[in-house]
Scaffold this active site. Structure first.
Site, PDB file in Angstrom:
ATOM      1  N   THR A  13       0.952  -1.281  -0.071  1.00 42.86           N
ATOM      2  CA  THR A  13      -0.006  -0.055   0.100  1.00 42.86           C
ATOM      3  C   THR A  13       0.782   1.275   0.051  1.00 42.86           C
ATOM      4  O   THR A  13       1.888   1.232   0.350  1.00 42.86           O
ATOM      5  CB  THR A  13      -0.913   0.136   1.232  1.00 42.86           C
ATOM      6  OG1 THR A  13      -0.297  -0.028   2.412  1.00 42.86           O
ATOM      7  CG2 THR A  13      -1.841  -1.126   1.272  1.00 42.86           C
ATOM      8  N   TYR A 154       1.339  11.375  15.023  1.00 41.08           N
ATOM      9  CA  TYR A 154       2.054  10.357  14.148  1.00 41.08           C
ATOM     10  C   TYR A 154       2.719   9.309  15.141  1.00 41.08           C
ATOM     11  O   TYR A 154       2.683   8.175  14.788  1.00 41.08           O
ATOM     12  CB  TYR A 154       3.054  11.335  13.268  1.00 41.08           C
ATOM     13  CG  TYR A 154       4.137  10.476  12.513  1.00 41.08           C
ATOM     14  CD1 TYR A 154       3.603   9.801  11.236  1.00 41.08           C
ATOM     15  CD2 TYR A 154       5.433  10.089  12.750  1.00 41.08           C
ATOM     16  CE1 TYR A 154       4.432   8.966  10.722  1.00 41.08           C
ATOM     17  CE2 TYR A 154       6.090   9.380  11.972  1.00 41.08           C
ATOM     18  CZ  TYR A 154       5.683   8.768  10.827  1.00 41.08           C
ATOM     19  OH  TYR A 154       6.287   7.972  10.331  1.00 41.08           O
TER      20      TYR A 154
END
Length: 264
Positions: A13, A154
């Site tokens: 991906t 993150y």
């Protein structure tokens, strides 16, 4: 060591550029039939053209889908229902002060960085287990261990990936399917180059100077004292996907340039 993935199908991906594209190229060069996934047809086509210039890239094919959404994951699964190797590389990042990170920002980064990997792994791992062989990887980051103050959300999302990876490895114990996380350090991808160019412009210095300054100020424990290349990260991913890596599972494999201050 000769790594031969002939006959294996690999889905990567977020593979139209950067680390993802380097992983796709490495797997293709090892003989795998690689599925490139991205949101834009033009970028998928460009990535495929790039791969087909490589040694075994003629086996590559593309799927246009936004794997950061539930609908996009379903679209990918519909086109490619089975895989032997799944590399959950899709991810986003961006510097933002903690107090300015709103609920929507947390939700977005979890949907893209974490839930995309949950959805795809949940599907493809079942087929791997039935066939008795498979490789699942989650591209995490040294930021999972050294949570960066400039992008806490993150770092948290990448730490979640490591927990997911370890848990799934235990679920698949004894099945012939290995599950691991890969922890890159600062890597010179197209997105990172643009990110540092913007930071450099704000400080009135060159991008190269900004990279050096960033390592000095934000990652002083780096032992290689430079940014890694996407190909250096991809090399570890290709090994972890190989038949030779059959005893490596449930691990966090670091290609961080020695940034993490740990011997474990």
């Amino acid at each position: 060591m000769i790594i031969d993935l002939t006959g294996k199908t690999a889905i990567v991906t977020g593979s139209t550029g950067g680390i993802g594209l380097a992983i796709a190229r490495g797997l293709a060069d090892a003989g795998a039939s690689v599925v490139v996934c991205g949101r834009e047809q033009a970028r998928v086509d460009a990535a495929l053209a790039s791969l087909r210039d490589s040694r075994a890239g003629a086996l590559a094919r593309g799927v246009v889908a936004d794997a950061g959404t539930a609908a996009g994951c379903q679209a990918l699964i519909a086109e490619e229902p089975q895989a032997d190797i799944l590399v959950n590389n899709l991810g986003v990042y961006g510097a933002r002060e903690f107090f300015a990170i709103e609920d929507a920002d947390w939700e977005e980064i979890f949907q893209i960085n974490v839930m995309s990997a949950v959805r795809l792994s949940r599907h493809y791992a079942q087929g791997m287990r039935e066939r008795g062989w498979g490789r699942i990887q989650f591209i995490s980051s040294e930021s999972a261990l050294n949570i960066p103050t400039e992008m806490v959300h993150y770092g948290v999302s990448k730490a979640a990936l490591q927990a997911l990876s370890r848990g799934l490895a235990k679920v698949l114990a004894g099945s012939g399917v290995t599950v691991n996380t890969i922890l890159p350090g600062p890597t010179r991808t197209e997105g990172v180059i643009a990110f540092f160019a913007q930071m450099a412009a704000e400080r009135g210095i060159s991008r190269e100077e900004m990279e050096v300054l960033f390592l000095k100020e934000n990652r002083p424990s780096s032992l290689i004292r430079r940014f890694a290349s996407p190909e250096e990260v991809a090399s570890l991913c290709v090994y972890a996907a190989s038949l030779q890596a059959s005893a490596t599972t449930g691990a966090a494999l670091r290609v961080d340039g020695g940034i993490v201050e740990s011997i474990a």
